[in-house]
Design a protein around this motif. Structure first.
Motif: not given
Length: 148
Positions: A38, A40-41, A43-44, A78-79, A81-82, A139, A142-143
């Motif tokens: 994703t 988010s993954e 970006a992390e 985008t998801d 979140a990121k 996401a 989480a948001a």
């Protein structure tokens, strides 16, 4: 040579051929294995740099930019979140649009841009790739948790 020695050599040769065939199959499988991540993954830092993988989510509204050559396109996945900036050179699927689901396959460059070699778009109004739908759902959860 005795019959027993011949049998042992035949069995040993068969086992060696079987091991070689299994090694070739596993090698081909490993080379063609493509993981899904994703935004988010990515970006992390959980996604591999320099290796092929897939990223899925929604194409962010207003993010599609076409270059003068007519083949190079940049956009953002985008998801919710990121976001991940994507660069692609080639013909996009007819159903590829802003605000719609997409999965891109390629490699993450050192500058954080995802260099896509393939773009997959949804095939009807109600479809989103299962991995992308799950990523968007996670996401969003989480948001929502962070904003509370």
């Amino acid at each position: 040579m005795k019959a027993r020695s011949k049998r042992l050599m035949l069995v040993g040769g068969g086992v060696a051929l079987l091991v070689a065939a299994v090694a070739l199959v596993l090698s081909a499988f490993q080379q063609n294995l493509v993981f899904f991540h994703t935004p988010s993954e990515v970006a992390e830092g959980k996604a591999p740099t320099g290796k092929t993988f897939r990223v899925g989510g929604m194409v962010e509204d207003g993010s599609i930019k076409r270059e003068a050559d007519g083949l190079t396109v940049s956009f953002v996945i985008t998801d919710t979140a990121k976001v991940i900036p994507v660069s692609y050179r080639g013909t996009l699927p007819d159903l590829f649009k802003e605000g719609k689901g997409a999965v891109v396959q390629g490699k993450l460059e050192a500058d954080g841009t995802f260099r896509a070699s393939e773009v997959l778009a949804k095939h009807d109004e109600n479809y989103m790739p299962p991995e992308a739908a799950h990523a968007v759902e996670q996401a969003s959860k989480a948001a929502a948790t962070v904003s509370q």
